[in-house]
Every structure is written in C-alpha cells, then in structure tokens.
Design a protein around this motif. Structure first.
Motif, mmCIF file in Angstrom:
data_model
loop_
_atom_site.group_PDB
_atom_site.id
_atom_site.type_symbol
_atom_site.label_atom_id
_atom_site.label_comp_id
_atom_site.label_asym_id
_atom_site.label_seq_id
_atom_site.Cartn_x
_atom_site.Cartn_y
_atom_site.Cartn_z
ATOM 1 N N CYS A 275 -6.033 -3.091 -12.720
ATOM 2 C CA CYS A 275 -6.458 -3.762 -11.494
ATOM 3 C C CYS A 275 -5.305 -3.617 -10.496
ATOM 4 N N THR A 276 -5.633 -3.293 -9.269
ATOM 5 C CA THR A 276 -4.567 -3.205 -8.265
ATOM 6 C C THR A 276 -4.804 -4.266 -7.204
ATOM 7 N N SER A 277 -3.713 -4.679 -6.575
ATOM 8 C CA SER A 277 -3.831 -5.694 -5.524
ATOM 9 C C SER A 277 -2.652 -5.595 -4.556
ATOM 10 N N LYS B 238 -9.869 -9.152 -3.695
ATOM 11 C CA LYS B 238 -10.972 -9.342 -2.758
ATOM 12 C C LYS B 238 -12.293 -9.680 -3.470
ATOM 13 N N THR C 292 0.831 -1.199 0.000
ATOM 14 C CA THR C 292 0.000 0.000 0.000
ATOM 15 C C THR C 292 0.878 1.267 0.000
ATOM 16 N N THR D 104 -2.619 3.392 -7.237
ATOM 17 C CA THR D 104 -3.813 4.179 -7.570
ATOM 18 C C THR D 104 -3.406 5.532 -8.124
ATOM 19 N N ASN E 69 -13.599 -4.728 -3.123
ATOM 20 C CA ASN E 69 -13.999 -5.349 -1.862
ATOM 21 C C ASN E 69 -15.501 -5.191 -1.616
ATOM 22 N N GLU E 70 -16.185 -4.488 -2.542
ATOM 23 C CA GLU E 70 -17.648 -4.396 -2.461
ATOM 24 C C GLU E 70 -18.309 -5.447 -3.352
ATOM 25 N N ASP F 34 -14.248 -0.203 -6.079
ATOM 26 C CA ASP F 34 -13.558 -0.917 -5.011
ATOM 27 C C ASP F 34 -14.069 -2.341 -5.000
ATOM 28 N N ASP G 187 -9.867 -1.512 -7.910
ATOM 29 C CA ASP G 187 -8.983 -1.545 -6.741
ATOM 30 C C ASP G 187 -9.198 -2.815 -5.927
ATOM 31 N N GLU G 188 -8.101 -3.310 -5.380
ATOM 32 C CA GLU G 188 -8.135 -4.504 -4.510
ATOM 33 C C GLU G 188 -8.870 -5.659 -5.182
ATOM 34 N N ARG H 162 -13.788 4.189 -11.106
ATOM 35 C CA ARG H 162 -13.122 3.452 -10.026
ATOM 36 C C ARG H 162 -14.123 2.578 -9.287
#
Lengths: 793, 126
Positions: free
Chosen positions: A652-654, A617, A548, A553, A576-577, A574, A613-614, A572
């Motif tokens: 894509c980020t992780s 997840k 992080t 981002t 994780n949703e 997230d 993002d993320e 964008r």
C-alpha cells in the motif's frame, strides 16, 4: 520370545516348498500328467487292457499334489509361538538365514514385495539404504526386536519387508533427524506399512466370490425402458467396488438405510460441498444394497440406484410440457418397477430455470411428499439454502443429511485406497509424500472443491509431472505451480537461490536508494523462498509512506519484474477510486461481471504484487474489508468464494505526512529517529486507524531524493532511453556537464524524480529524434549530448 | 518328507478345506439360482407386468379387468419361478450328493493307485 532366525522352523521348509512348487509351470505340468494318465487309462480300459486301472489310480497323485499346493502351500500361516521365525512373511523366510547381517537385510529389502512397496512409496532409494549401512548395529537382533514391536503397533499379520525396512531406519542413531531431512516423521513409516496391509487385504478380498442375487433377482421387479435412456445404473457400475470413506460415511449410509426402510418421506438430501464425497456415499450405498451378504433390511435388498442425467433429459425434450411428460413417465416406471431408488445428482438443476437446468419442483414436490418413490438428492449447501428460500415446501419435504469434508487423516486414508485406481488410469505410481502434499496444497490453493475430492484432483494433475513414473511431492508442487501460477517450491535451484540472495542488488539496478524498503521486501521474499513464511498470510504486507516521485510505485514494479515473472504480474488499484462505502462491492465483485475487481484479478493471478496506491484516500469501510486480507491472506468475493492472497506481496502506498518526512530529512534527521513518532502522529491525526497500521509486516518511510540521488535516477532514465533505441542500434550518452544541467533543471524536492523524466523527454529524446530524422544518427552510432545542446533545446 | 507332509495334511486339515470349498460352491449355486428370492416372491407378478391395482373409485369392470391381468401376471411369474426353482433344486441336490460322495471318498483317494494295481492284477476290464 526368540529374536533370532531359526532355519529349522517348519515354516521355513514350507516357504521353500511353496517357492518351488506354487508356480504356473509346476501346476500346468501336473495338470498335463493328470489328464494324460486319465485319458490313457480310460483308453486302455476301452481296449480291454486292465492296466488302465493302474493309470487312473495314479492320476490321483497329481490331483492331490495340485490341491495341496493351492490350498496348503499357497499360504504360509503365522506360527503358533511368538518366536521371530513364526512371525515372518513367506518371502522373507526364503531370503533370511542365520548368518544374515544388517547389511544383508538392506540388500534383501527390494526383493520382497512389501519392502519394494515401502521403498517406492517413501521414495527411499537403494543408494539411501547403502548410505546408512555403516551406521547400522552389528547384529540383527535389535532390528528383529524393533520389527516385532512395529508389527504389534501396526497390527500387521506378519513381519514383512516393509516392517524390516522401517525397523532398519528406526535402529539408526538419530533416525528422527535423518527422517526429518527426508521431510518424514516416524509415524509416516507406520502409515506406509498400513497402506501396504490395506491394499494386500483389498486384493485378498477381491478374490472372494461376491453374491449379487443371481439370475432371478429382478423377476419381481418391473422394466424401466425410459429411465434406462436417461439414467445411469450406479448399482451395476459399483456393485463390486468397495470404497473406503471416513467413518462418518458409514453413519450416513446407516441413516439412509433407516430412512428408506421405515415409513414416512422416502427421500434423502445429501447436502455438502463439491468434492466432500457425496457421490461416493451413494456409490457405497449402491454396493451395500447389491451385496447379498450385507445386512440390509429385506425391503431394500437388491434395490438399484439410478442417477438421472439432467442434461440428456432436457435435451431430449423440446419444451417444458414434453419434459414434464418424460419425467412423469420415468416416475411412473420407477413406481411400477418397485426396485428403483432415483438419484438426482446436482439436484438444484431440477429446481431452477437456466441453461442445463429446469424447474420441475411442482412435479417433484408432491412425489417427495407422498413418499412412494425413494429419491436421493445431492446438492451443495449454498444451493440448498437458495432452494429453501425459494420453495419452503420442497425444503420441508426433504430429509436433509449434511456431508462434511474429510479431515487430513481421513483424506490420506481415502487417497491410499484410491491411489491404485488412479495409478492404473494414469500409468504412474504415487509416493506417500505426494499424497501428503496433495492434501496440504489442495487445502491451500483449491477453494471451490472440498476434501477428499480436492486432493484427488491435485493427484490427477500431478501425474503429468511424474519423475520416471513416480509422482513425488515435487510433482504435486509443480502441478500446483503450473495450474495456479504460484510458487510453492522452496528455492532449490542455484539460479533461484542466487536471485533471492542478491535481491537487493537486482532491485537497485532499477531503483535509487530507499535501502530500508528494499531490504524489508527482500527479506520477506527470502523467507517465502526458504519456506519459513507463515502459510496462512500473504508473503509480505507493506505500507510505503513518503512524498511523491521517490520510488514507492517504482519499487513495486521493480519487484514484480525481478521476482514475479515480469512487470505485468502487478495488480494495481488506485484507491482514490474507492472513496464511498459502496465501493467495497467493487473490490469483491464476481469476475464474470467485473474482471477488474480485486478478487477477480487475484483469482486469475494469485502469484503477483498487489499495489494499492494512495491507500489513505480509500473509504474506511474499504480499509476494514482489507483488514482480513492483510491478516489472513483471504478475501471472500460476492459469491462467498474464498480468494487467497497468500502468494501475493501486498504493497500500500500513501503520501500521508509527506511534508513532515521531507521537513525532517531536510532538517538532517535520520528516518529511524523519527519513524515511530511519525507513525503515532498519523494515528493521532486520524489519517489511519491503529488496527490498520498494525496489520502490516513493515511500514517503510521513503526519504525525498537528494541531488546526488538524481544522478543515479538520470542514469537509469538514459539507460531506459537506450533500451528503447536498441532496435535501431543507436545509443545516447551525456557529458558530465550536460547531466549537471539536467539535474539543475529537473530537481524539485517536492516532486522527486518525476520532473526529471519530463526534462529528459523534452531535451534528450527530442535531440535524438531530430538526429535520427536528419540522418545524423546512423545505426551503430553513439550520440554524445553536450551541455550546449541541452541549453538550446 | 514333503510327500509325507502332503498325506498328513490330506487327512487332517485338507479334508476340512475340501468340505469348506464344497460348501462355498453350493452357496454360489444357491445364489446363482436366486433360491431365496424365488421362494419369497413365488406368487408375485412377473416383472410387475400389469401389476397396477385399481383405485377404490374405479369401475367394477376396470377392477375386474385389472384383477384378471394381475392374476395372469402372477401365474406367469409362478410358473417361471417354479421351473427355475425345480431346476435349481435338482442341481443343488445333485451337487450335494456328489459333494457327499466326494467327502466320503476323500480318505480313499490316496489309495487309488493301490486300488488301480489290484484291479489290474485281478484283470478287471470294461
């Protein structure tokens, strides 16, 4: 076969006579003489002067002359031999002579109608031809010989200016490479010649008389006052318009004729996507029925097609009962009239309840089953399926005919045919390249309208971007860019090229380090900007892995600002949703019910950075849904509409494996040395499936920021603070010692640059705020913050 | 040269062009008067006014009433068509006769000036 110009050929004399005599001035002059001699002669005879007979006798001279000019001179038919002069068009016969050189030919071209057409439609300017003149052969013989071959290949009646122009180009050494520079191929030259021949034929045909049945045609057919109130007579509107369509259209028209001329259910359901030419088929059918010379069965001849206007019918009725009464009245009129074919455009409007539609299936199904009234229904395939599911009796009573969208070749032919009408409406001229580009870009960007309607829509909108009245490929590209917010043009301005070439520099003005990722992204954009990217994939697909706060981002945001017209052009999500299988629906939800779904956002903003993002997840079902996007740049929303991601960069980020990356870097290993093994470890630990990772153009590993990197980050944060203070004309600087204190306080290898932003907020921004409020910082002043002030705060 | 060509064409190709044009005009007249439709529908009800047929279970009175209505409509249709048919036929026949005369006169037309001079010399007046 002679390939030289023979000035003694009778056609040459004929062409010159035509040029001299077949003009309005000569015809009017002869006509006046004819009238004067006739009137004079009759008047003299009236006064008992026999000389009047002489005048009347001589009046036949201008009469003979006019008849000869109009029926012989006006056309110069091709000669009987295969000699070159026997095959040339009349306008060229006037302009050629034995001494004509290839250079003269180039000058002659714009003076002929076909040559001018050829040059305009291919956007080949006079300077282009002047430029190629030195490379032309010394004699015209080879040009004439090639022209003869082109005439045979294009099945042209004569060798005209367009054929000579194509022949000149084909006689250039390396003509294929010259054409390539103009983004053309040899086949395109032939296409434009065929285009000219087709339009010439259409003009000739339009002069022939059309027989439509005469004054007593409808004596045996009844009156339809109510129908006329709520319907449009397509037969009257299109009785003289011959439309070109794919060969398949004629097959469909024959199918309709067969259905209507035989017994059984007298209805046809034309099922196909919007824009696929369903209405054109009905119009062509209407024209065929009204043409006395067409070979349709007698029981269909002069039958008229009325298209019922559902909205006006619905608005005229105050309730369902009144509407049904009106409909029954219309159907009774149609039955009594005996010459009406009812057309229900967007037929689903009559089978469903909703705004602008009404369900009268209970009324129409018995009529359709009885087969006493001929009905054509137009509907799209999805609506047909919906109606079939809801009302199987209705679906079974219809004779379904599928209308397929036209292919590239058919679409170009249709556009060539339709271009003159559009040109007349819009007061522009379409180049051949514009037609090709309208097909290509229409196919790529317009998903809810099929060909040829789609390409026609593009051409219509491109007319607003014409260059001095000429709609070129660039006009079409501009229209698409303006309408859909995408970039389709190859970077052609100095500014665009400069931006792409210096992309790394521009990104690093906002980003510290992460050279590998910045370079990968920049290369992807350069490929897109130069037009070498795969058109059937997104601009680029990247997976950013790392701890992080190292700029994953930030890079996406920077990219959006530098290349995608501002930081706002970032979509964008997230991830994780999106942790349950049901969340797939949220990705593809219709924009009307969820404007923040992925498909809805990309539909609104097709030229953007998509930041997921993320990603680790997200639920595996969500990742599976995204596979098609990464692969083909297409995702279908819940309404089964194709949404194109082909003008987006997907990032894509992780944080997966962040600790491993940090440990390896701290241990002094280089990213490239452990990257492959690291990705393998992500697969073996089931964090990502191999088919998911394989879909990315590049997987970039972000290294943790060092203390040295943080100096750059701090400078960027202070620059950002100064930008905020700009309206107050106050700026802030830090002494080197103060910077060092901040770096010591803000450095956390696990959290990257994030703590630094918080430290600057708590120290620098607090000091500035206090100075402004106390009056210590005045507009125009520069605050220098020292180590002590930082420590105190 | 051009004059000679013109007269040569007049007696060769020009004549057939003229005949073709006359035939085209006659076809246009036939289409204008809807001759084939008139003949084919001579006894059909005019504009389908009162053209409904009674169903099998209708009363005898209604059946008769409708029969009379249809008969009237057919009579009106017959006469209006007949008038147009006769008018059209007269015009077509006249057109045909004029066309025939013109076709016969065609080779004489270039000699009209000579004929005019002769008539002048002879002193023919109205």
């Amino acid at each position: 076969m002679n390939n030289t110009f023979d000035p003694k050929n009778p056609r040459v004399r004929h062409a010159h006579q035509k040029h001299a005599l077949n003009n309005p001035a000569v015809i009017i002059f002869n006509f006046i003489i004819l009238i004067a001699l006739l009137i004079g002669g009759i008047a003299l005879l009236f006064f008992k002067e026999s000389i009047g007979w002489t005048l009347i006798g001589f009046s036949t001279f201008p009469l003979i002359l006019i008849f000869w000019i109009k029926n012989y001179l006006a056309t110069v038919p091709v000669g009987k031999s295969q000699d070159f002069t026997d095959l040339i068009s009349p306008d060229l016969l006037l302009l050629l002579n034995t001494k004509t050189t290839p250079t003269d030919l180039v000058k002659i071209l714009p003076k002929t109608r076909s040559g001018s057409f050829f040059m305009t439609r291919l956007a080949l300017t006079i300077p282009f031809f002047e430029q190629i003149t030195p490379n032309l052969p010394d004699s015209t013989e080879s040009i004439y010989n090639t022209a003869r071959t082109i005439r045979e290949q294009t099945k042209s009646e004569t060798i005209n200016g367009a054929i000579i122009a194509a022949s000149i180009i084909q006689n250039l050494p390396n003509y294929e490479s010259i054409l390539s520079q103009l983004k053309l191929n040899p086949e395109d030259l032939y296409q434009v010649i065929n285009w000219f021949n087709h339009l010439n034929g259409t003009i000739r045909d339009s002069k022939k008389p059309v027989h439509t049945g005469g004054i007593a045609r409808d004596f045996a057919f009844g009156y339809t006052p109510t129908l006329q109130r709520f319907a449009i007579n397509l037969s009257v509107r299109f009785s003289n318009v011959q439309k070109v369509g794919p060969a398949e259209n004629q097959t469909i028209i024959n199918q309709i004729i067969n259905t209507f001329s035989q017994g059984g259910r007298q209805n046809v359901a034309l099922v196909g996507a919007y824009g696929s030419g369903r209405s054109s088929i009905v119009q062509s059918f209407a024209e065929t029925l009204m043409n006395a010379d067409s070979s349709v069965p007698q029981n269909l001849k002069y039958r008229q097609i009325y298209s019922l206007d559902a909205p006006s019918l619905i608005s005229a009725a105050t309730n369902q009962g009144e509407l049904e009464y009106l409909m029954i009245k219309i159907l009774n009129e149609i039955y009594s009239a005996k010459n009406i074919i009812l057309c229900l455009d967007n037929a689903h409007l009559f089978f469903e309840e909703g705004p602008g539609s009404v369900d009268i299936a209970n009324l129409l199904v018995p009529v359709l089953e009885a087969g006493r009234i001929r009905i054509i229904m137009i509907m799209d395939d999805q609506k047909f399926l919906e109606i079939s599911a809801k009302n199987s009796a209705l679906a079974n009573s219809l004779n379904k005919i599928i209308v397929n969208p036209s292919n590239a070749e058919e679409t170009i032919k249709i556009l060539m045919d339709q271009a003159p009408y559009l040109e007349h409406q819009k007061n522009v001229v379409y180049s051949y390249q514009a037609l090709l580009e309208a097909y290509r870009l229409g196919k790529q960007y317009i998903h809810d309208v099929e060909m040829p309607g789609c390409a026609k829509l593009v051409l219509e909108s491109a007319s607003s971007y014409s260059d001095r009245g000429l709609v070129t490929a660039t006009s079409v590209q501009t229209a698409i860019e303006k309408s859909y917010g995408v970039k389709v043009k190859v970077a052609d301005t100095e500014e665009d090229r400069g931006k792409l070439l210096n992309l790394e520099e521009l990104i690093h003005a906002r980003m510290i380090d992460q050279v590998e990722a910045v370079s990968a992204i920049s290369n992807a954009l350069r490929r897109a900007g130069a037009g070498v990217k795969n058109q059937n994939r997104p601009i680029g697909t990247f997976l950013f892995l790392g701890p992080t706060g190292v700029g994953k981002t930030e890079l996406a945001k920077t990219l959006s600002e530098v290349y995608f017209n501002g930081e706002d052009n970032i979509i964008r999500l997230d991830m994780n949703e999106f942790v349950s299988p049901n969340d797939v629906n949220r990705l593809i939800k219709d924009g009307a019910s969820d404007p923040l779904s992925l498909t809805a956002q990309v539909m609104k903003q097709p030229f953007a950075v998509v930041l997921l993002d993320e990603i680790e997840k997200a639920h595996p079902s969500v990742l599976t849904t995204l596979l098609q996007v990464l692969d083909e740049g297409i995702l279908r929303d819940e309404k089964n509409r194709e949404v194109s991601f082909r003008d987006t960069i997907i990032i894509c980020t992780s944080n997966a494996g962040a600790n491993t990356i940090r440990e390896k870097i701290i241990a002094g290993e280089k990213i490239n040395d452990f990257k492959e093994a690291f990705i393998e470890s992500l697969i073996s630990s089931n964090e990502f499936k191999p088919e998911f990772l394989n879909r990315f153009d590049e997987i970039c590993l972000f290294k943790p920021l060092s203390k040295e990197d943080l100096i750059g980050v701090l400078d960027l944060i202070i620059a950002s603070t100064n930008k905020t203070l700009e309206p107050q004309k106050i700026s802030v600087t830090l002494t080197p010692e103060a910077k060092q204190v901040l770096i010591d306080k803000g450095y956390d290898p696990k959290m990257g640059a994030r703590p630094m932003r918080r430290i600057v907020q708590k120290t620098v921004e607090n000091i500035v705020a206090a100075s402004i409020l106390s009056g210590a910082a005045q507009p125009g002043s520069t605050l220098t913050i020292t180590e002590n002030e930082i420590n105190v705060s | 040269m051009a004059i000679a060509e013109m007269f040569l064409w007049w007696y060769a190709h020009g004549w057939s062009v003229f005949i073709k044009k006359l035939r085209g005009h006659l076809t246009n007249i036939i289409d204008f008067f809807s001759m084939s439709s008139l003949v084919r529908t001579l006894f059909q009800p005019f504009r389908q006014i009162s053209a409904e047929t009674a169903s099998a279970d209708s009363s005898l009175e209604l059946k008769f009433h409708m029969f009379v209505d249809r008969l009237v409509s057919r009579i009106v249709g017959f006469f209006s068509r007949l008038i147009l048919l006769i008018t059209g036929t007269i015009i077509i026949v006249l057109g045909g006769i004029i066309s025939l005369i013109l076709i016969i006169l065609w080779p004489i037309i270039p000699f009209a000036p000579i004929i005019g001079i002769i008539l002048t010399i002879v002193g023919v007046t109205l």
